[in-house]
Scaffold this motif. Structure first.
Motif, PDB file in Angstrom:
ATOM      1  N   ASP A 177       3.110  41.837 104.966  1.00  0.00           N
ATOM      2  CA  ASP A 177       3.573  40.474 105.248  1.00  0.00           C
ATOM      3  C   ASP A 177       2.794  39.859 106.407  1.00  0.00           C
ATOM      4  O   ASP A 177       2.489  38.665 106.402  1.00  0.00           O
ATOM      5  N   PRO A 211      12.847  39.662 107.665  1.00  0.00           N
ATOM      6  CA  PRO A 211      14.042  38.893 107.310  1.00  0.00           C
ATOM      7  C   PRO A 211      15.353  39.460 107.844  1.00  0.00           C
ATOM      8  O   PRO A 211      16.385  38.806 107.741  1.00  0.00           O
ATOM      9  N   ASP A 220      11.990  34.838 110.411  1.00  0.00           N
ATOM     10  CA  ASP A 220      10.964  34.998 109.387  1.00  0.00           C
ATOM     11  C   ASP A 220      10.505  33.669 108.800  1.00  0.00           C
ATOM     12  O   ASP A 220       9.781  33.643 107.800  1.00  0.00           O
ATOM     13  N   ALA A 221      10.897  32.545 109.421  1.00  0.00           N
ATOM     14  CA  ALA A 221      10.546  31.233 108.878  1.00  0.00           C
ATOM     15  C   ALA A 221       9.039  31.041 108.681  1.00  0.00           C
ATOM     16  O   ALA A 221       8.622  30.475 107.657  1.00  0.00           O
ATOM     17  N   LEU A 280       6.871  33.073 107.734  1.00  0.00           N
ATOM     18  CA  LEU A 280       6.497  33.734 106.487  1.00  0.00           C
ATOM     19  C   LEU A 280       6.992  32.925 105.292  1.00  0.00           C
ATOM     20  O   LEU A 280       6.220  32.593 104.385  1.00  0.00           O
ATOM     21  N   ARG A 281       8.247  32.594 105.286  1.00  0.00           N
ATOM     22  CA  ARG A 281       8.837  31.882 104.141  1.00  0.00           C
ATOM     23  C   ARG A 281       8.225  30.490 103.972  1.00  0.00           C
ATOM     24  O   ARG A 281       8.066  30.011 102.842  1.00  0.00           O
ATOM     25  N   ASP A 282       7.890  29.848 105.087  1.00  0.00           N
ATOM     26  CA  ASP A 282       7.260  28.526 105.003  1.00  0.00           C
ATOM     27  C   ASP A 282       5.930  28.577 104.266  1.00  0.00           C
ATOM     28  O   ASP A 282       5.453  27.548 103.763  1.00  0.00           O
ATOM     29  N   ARG A 283       5.309  29.756 104.223  1.00  0.00           N
ATOM     30  CA  ARG A 283       4.017  29.924 103.546  1.00  0.00           C
ATOM     31  C   ARG A 283       4.167  30.622 102.201  1.00  0.00           C
ATOM     32  O   ARG A 283       3.192  31.133 101.646  1.00  0.00           O
ATOM     33  N   GLY A 284       5.387  30.662 101.690  1.00  0.00           N
ATOM     34  CA  GLY A 284       5.627  31.250 100.381  1.00  0.00           C
ATOM     35  C   GLY A 284       5.590  32.760 100.357  1.00  0.00           C
ATOM     36  O   GLY A 284       5.453  33.364  99.287  1.00  0.00           O
ATOM     37  N   THR A 300       7.514  36.187 100.696  1.00  0.00           N
ATOM     38  CA  THR A 300       8.859  36.767 100.675  1.00  0.00           C
ATOM     39  C   THR A 300       8.812  38.103 101.397  1.00  0.00           C
ATOM     40  O   THR A 300       8.280  39.086 100.870  1.00  0.00           O
ATOM     41  N   PRO A 301       9.337  38.164 102.607  1.00  0.00           N
ATOM     42  CA  PRO A 301       9.150  39.375 103.423  1.00  0.00           C
ATOM     43  C   PRO A 301      10.078  40.520 103.013  1.00  0.00           C
ATOM     44  O   PRO A 301      11.176  40.311 102.499  1.00  0.00           O
TER      45      PRO A 301
END
Length: 297
Positions: free
Chosen positions: A186, A209, A272-273, A275-279, A281-282
């Motif tokens: 990740d 996450p 973890d935002a 990571l999620r903002d860039r698609g 999924t951690p």
């Protein structure tokens, strides 16, 4: 062209693979004697050089628009290598790379630091990383400092004194401070993303996450493995003393003591935002622990 320094390491090789999958042109600085066959198979341009040899860095940077620096000496030192150490690689060598990149017209420098580098505990690695962050802030390049939380595959594994197979774990301090242990893959995905996105942040701090403490991680491992763990606890005062005593004879071990202390002291203020903002999924730390337990005989 993206120059990756540290591309033969675990994190660096994952970054390279991500960049190549996305179609980026990649060049890797590789120390003499290092097996670069996998990098070449990925279509990477391999150039010989070393962070401890400043003359090799300008040639590696020439023509690159972006430098991604994930190299560090601590893994090799802990594995038994006597030289070069944290000072030579992470402090002096990385500063030489920043200088070379700036002189040759590199536009963006992506630097892998860590969450908690500003804790001011004074470990050798903290001094090196914080110093490079300050140097990048003064440079003419677009800096992108990546600060991940502690890696699952390091801190929740035997190397981090969290051994599910033997049922043993070490806990610095109280062990009650939550961390967002993050998967190496990740981190690689995020580094590859900020290396190429149009408007990356100057500093991005993030983790996985799931926010769990070291003590909670032990309980998850006990439940998943069906065995009671033997936990060795090190009070904060002992960790501080060990960090000071080992600073000169063993900078890597002093850093381990200091990192354990930092993970217990530093409050969690990130998530973890990024990571999620860039698609991305951690992977959750608890899932990593359970996966390791399922592989036991």
């Amino acid at each position: 062209m993206i120059l990756v320094v540290g591309g033969s390491g675990d994190l660096g090789s994952r970054i390279v693979r991500r960049l190549r999958t996305d179609g980026a042109q990649v060049r890797c600085l590789v120390r003499p004697g290092t097996d670069a066959s996998v990098l070449r198979e990925l279509g990477v341009e391999v150039v010989p050089g070393d962070l401890t040899e400043p003359a090799s860095l300008a040639a590696a940077c020439q023509g690159a628009q972006t430098v991604v620096a994930s190299a560090t000496a601590i893994g090799r030192v802990l594995a038994g290598a006597r030289r070069p150490g944290i000072h030579e690689v992470d402090e002096v060598g990385m500063a030489s790379l920043v200088d070379a990149a700036e002189r040759t017209g590199v536009e963006r420098f992506v630097y892998v630091s860590y969450a908690g580098v500003d804790a001011s505990l004074g470990t050798p690695l903290e001094r090196a990383k914080a110093g490079i962050e300050r140097r990048l802030a003064r440079s003419s390049m677009r800096r992108v400092v990546v600060r991940p939380d502690a890696f699952q595959e390091v801190h929740l594994a035997p190397l981090g004194r969290f051994d599910i197979r033997s049922g043993k774990a070490a806990v610095f301090g109280t062990g009650d401070t939550a961390r967002r242990w993050v998967a190496t893959e990740d981190v690689a995905a995020l580094v590859a993303a900020v290396a190429t996105e149009v408007d990356p942040p100057d500093v991005v701090t993030f983790g996985g996450p799931e926010a769990i403490s070291r003590n909670q991680a032990v309980r998850i491992a006990e439940q998943a493995s069906g065995r009671r763990f033997k936990v060795q606890r090190m009070p904060r005062g002992v960790a501080r003393a060990g960090m000071r005593i080992l600073a000169r004879p063993s900078p890597a071990m002093a850093t381990i003591f200091g990192t354990g202390l930092m993970l217990d002291l530093l409050p969690l203020t990130w998530d973890d935002a990024p990571l999620r903002d860039r698609g991305i999924t951690p992977r959750a730390a608890g899932d990593w622990i359970r996966e390791q337990a399922r592989g036991l005989p």
